[in-house]
Design a protein around this motif. Structure first.
Motif, PDB file in Angstrom:
ATOM      1  N   LEU A  37       3.694 -13.300  -1.148  1.00 36.33           N
ATOM      2  CA  LEU A  37       3.659 -12.006  -1.818  1.00 36.33           C
ATOM      3  C   LEU A  37       3.781 -12.163  -3.328  1.00 36.33           C
ATOM      4  N   LEU A  96       1.942  -9.264  -5.037  1.00 35.46           N
ATOM      5  CA  LEU A  96       2.271  -8.164  -4.132  1.00 35.46           C
ATOM      6  C   LEU A  96       3.734  -7.719  -4.258  1.00 35.46           C
ATOM      7  N   SER A 119       2.923  -2.432  -5.894  1.00 34.31           N
ATOM      8  CA  SER A 119       2.949  -1.415  -4.855  1.00 34.31           C
ATOM      9  C   SER A 119       1.529  -0.947  -4.528  1.00 34.31           C
ATOM     10  N   ARG A 161      -0.345  -3.684  -2.666  1.00 38.15           N
ATOM     11  CA  ARG A 161       0.039  -3.728  -1.240  1.00 38.15           C
ATOM     12  C   ARG A 161      -0.638  -2.593  -0.483  1.00 38.15           C
ATOM     13  N   ASP A 162      -0.691  -1.427  -1.121  1.00 37.41           N
ATOM     14  CA  ASP A 162      -1.339  -0.272  -0.503  1.00 37.41           C
ATOM     15  C   ASP A 162      -2.812  -0.576  -0.229  1.00 37.41           C
ATOM     16  N   GLY A 218      -3.146  -3.301   2.428  1.00 37.32           N
ATOM     17  CA  GLY A 218      -2.809  -2.728   3.727  1.00 37.32           C
ATOM     18  C   GLY A 218      -3.960  -1.936   4.326  1.00 37.32           C
ATOM     19  N   TYR A 245       0.540   0.980   4.448  1.00 38.91           N
ATOM     20  CA  TYR A 245       1.376   0.710   3.288  1.00 38.91           C
ATOM     21  C   TYR A 245       2.794   0.385   3.734  1.00 38.91           C
ATOM     22  N   ALA A 253       7.801  -4.155   0.099  1.00 33.97           N
ATOM     23  CA  ALA A 253       7.577  -5.601   0.222  1.00 33.97           C
ATOM     24  C   ALA A 253       8.096  -6.157   1.546  1.00 33.97           C
ATOM     25  N   PHE A 286       5.933  -4.854   4.434  1.00 34.75           N
ATOM     26  CA  PHE A 286       4.598  -5.438   4.355  1.00 34.75           C
ATOM     27  C   PHE A 286       4.612  -6.870   4.890  1.00 34.75           C
TER      28      PHE A 286
END
Length: 183
Positions: free
Chosen positions: A123, A128, A135, A138-139, A142, A149, A152, A155
């Motif tokens: 990450l 990430l 954020s 990651r969204d 995802g 979403y 951390a 995820f």
């Protein structure tokens, strides 16, 4: 028709999903999850399989975790938050049929065995966590991977428990990188 039974939170979610696909559904009615609903979900898992498709918010995630802990063997579909938001309200009922179909096409099975394919280092190295915009990244990742979403910790947990392979992860990162370069 979808073979599995889809678990959603309420009647409006049923209406939205039925606009998109032909499927049988179970509604949770919110946090309470009475024993009768859990029993129906357990029976559905044994007979046809279950896809948990809850709202991409705190309540939906809590319901998803509760069902997963009580009924092993469920599959999971995740809808991106912005595709489920209308006038500040987040829910499956706000999603378009196209978004619902896309989420159901990326259904993931939760792995029961401990898996540590990915670590916090993955990450960090990929921006990430710890970076400005982590954020959002990651969204976006995802969405591409179909795991929704998460902060951390969530995820990383989803990467390791929803069967994401290293190859899928790398391909998804490359997809995001290509998008960024073309903007």
């Amino acid at each position: 028709m979808i073979k599995e039974i889809i678990v959603v939170e309420g009647r409006d979610d049923v209406t939205a999903v039925k606009r998109a696909v032909d499927a049988e559904m179970i509604t949770t009615g919110g946090f309470a999850l009475p024993p009768s609903v859990i029993k129906r979900i357990e029976t559905a898992v044994k007979k046809r399989g279950v896809i948990i498709f809850t709202d991409p918010d705190f309540a939906g995630e809590k319901i998803r975790k509760t069902i997963s802990s009580k009924v092993p063997g469920c599959k999971h579909a995740f809808l991106p938050r912005e595709e489920a938001t209308k006038n500040g309200d987040i829910g499956i009922e706000n999603a378009s049929p196209t978004s619902i179909i896309a989420a159901l096409e990326k259904v993931r099975c939760q792995s029961i065995e401990k898996r540590a394919e990915f670590s916090q280092k993955d990450l960090i190295v990929n921006g990430l966590i710890g970076d400005e915009g982590a954020s959002e990244k990651r969204d976006q990742l995802g969405k591409v991977l179909g795991i929704g979403y998460g902060n951390a910790k969530q995820f990383l947990n989803r990467l390791n428990h929803y069967g994401v392979t290293r190859e899928e992860f790398e391909a998804a990162l490359n997809t995001l990188k290509s998008r960024d370069e073309n903007e």
